[in-house]
Design an enzyme around this catalytic site. Structure first.
Site, short mmCIF file in Angstrom:
data_model
loop_
_atom_site.label_atom_id
_atom_site.label_comp_id
_atom_site.label_asym_id
_atom_site.label_seq_id
_atom_site.Cartn_x
_atom_site.Cartn_y
_atom_site.Cartn_z
N HIS A 142 0.84 -1.21 0.00
CA HIS A 142 0.00 0.00 0.00
C HIS A 142 0.88 1.26 0.00
O HIS A 142 0.63 2.20 -0.75
CB HIS A 142 -0.88 0.06 1.26
N LYS B 18 -15.76 -7.15 5.97
CA LYS B 18 -14.52 -7.61 6.61
C LYS B 18 -14.57 -7.32 8.11
O LYS B 18 -15.03 -6.26 8.53
CB LYS B 18 -13.31 -6.90 6.00
N SER C 226 -3.15 -7.70 3.27
CA SER C 226 -3.24 -7.53 4.72
C SER C 226 -3.66 -8.85 5.36
O SER C 226 -3.13 -9.23 6.41
CB SER C 226 -4.26 -6.44 5.07
N ARG D 71 -2.79 -6.26 -8.21
CA ARG D 71 -1.74 -7.25 -7.97
C ARG D 71 -1.83 -8.41 -8.94
O ARG D 71 -0.83 -9.01 -9.31
CB ARG D 71 -1.86 -7.79 -6.54
P1 ADP Z 1 -10.23 -3.01 0.08
O1 ADP Z 1 -10.97 -3.65 1.22
O2 ADP Z 1 -10.85 -1.72 -0.40
O3 ADP Z 1 -9.87 -3.94 -1.05
P2 ADP Z 1 -7.42 -3.11 0.80
O4 ADP Z 1 -6.78 -2.43 1.96
O5 ADP Z 1 -7.40 -4.58 0.76
O6 ADP Z 1 -8.88 -2.50 0.77
O7 ADP Z 1 -6.77 -2.57 -0.55
C1 ADP Z 1 -6.82 -1.22 -0.92
C2 ADP Z 1 -6.22 -1.06 -2.31
O8 ADP Z 1 -4.83 -1.37 -2.25
C3 ADP Z 1 -6.81 -1.99 -3.38
O9 ADP Z 1 -6.84 -1.29 -4.61
C4 ADP Z 1 -5.80 -3.10 -3.47
O10 ADP Z 1 -5.81 -3.71 -4.74
C5 ADP Z 1 -4.51 -2.34 -3.22
N1 ADP Z 1 -3.45 -3.19 -2.70
C6 ADP Z 1 -3.56 -4.10 -1.71
N2 ADP Z 1 -2.39 -4.71 -1.49
C7 ADP Z 1 -1.51 -4.17 -2.37
C8 ADP Z 1 -0.13 -4.39 -2.69
N3 ADP Z 1 0.56 -5.33 -2.04
N4 ADP Z 1 0.44 -3.64 -3.65
C9 ADP Z 1 -0.30 -2.72 -4.32
N5 ADP Z 1 -1.61 -2.47 -4.10
C10 ADP Z 1 -2.20 -3.18 -3.14
#
Ligand code: ADP
Length: 162
Positions: A17, A41, A130, A92
């Protein structure tokens, strides 16, 4: 002025992130990281904890044009409130692509003036989510290479407490 929002659950924020936030901060004049309430979630950290964690990680990374906010509403409504035209999301893999395509289409339906911008995940962090990190941490695996220092500590503390 190009204002973007990067919404997500960030439970917790990973270096994947943070990499996207850093790259987004170079692309836009202002970037707001928005901790959104995701009803599907069950979070390990409260929204307040996540906002504080991300603020600290962003400050550590010296990203001056990045702010951290939270909201319990539609992303497009929040965007209208803060004057953001761009919605940043990360990709990803194919699963992300399919999921994100649907969200982008729905947001476009809700407000056709916003533009979703996708960035490919940094290959070093492409395998990170996460939930995977929480799973490994629960069983004592070392994931410190994938989390900002402050968040790694707080995750260990939280899991010790449970
Ligand atoms: P959500 O519940 O909205 O999917 P996340 O926290 O899981 O929230 O993800 C937020 C954003 O960050 C999403 O667009 C996801 O694809 C992106 N994301 C999650 N992990 C990574 C990563 N390792 N590298 C780049 N982007 C990521």
């Amino acid at each position: 002025m190009k204002v973007a929002i990067f919404p997500g659950s960030f439970d917790p924020l990973t270096l994947g992130h943070l990499d996207l936030i850093r790259r987004g901060s170079l692309l836009f004049d202002r970037l707001a990281v928005a901790v959104m309430i995701n009803t599907s979630k069950e979070p390990i950290f409260t929204v307040e904890e996540r906002v504080a964690q991300i603020k600290e990680a962003v400050a550590q990374a010296d990203l001056d044009n990045v702010s951290v906010i939270t909201a319990d509403e539609l992303t497009v409504s929040l965007m209208n409130k803060i004057g953001a035209d761009y919605l940043l999301r990360g990709l990803r893999n194919f699963n992300d692509f399919q999921y994100e395509r649907d969200i982008a289409a729905m947001n476009q339906h809700l407000d056709d003036e916003i533009e979703t911008i996708f960035m490919m995940a940094n290959p070093n962090y492409q395998h990170l989510s996460s939930s995977l990190l929480k799973e490994v941490a629960r069983f004592g695996g070392d994931i410190s290479a994938y989390l900002p220092g402050n968040i790694n500590e707080q995750l260990s503390e939280k899991l010790r407490g449970n």
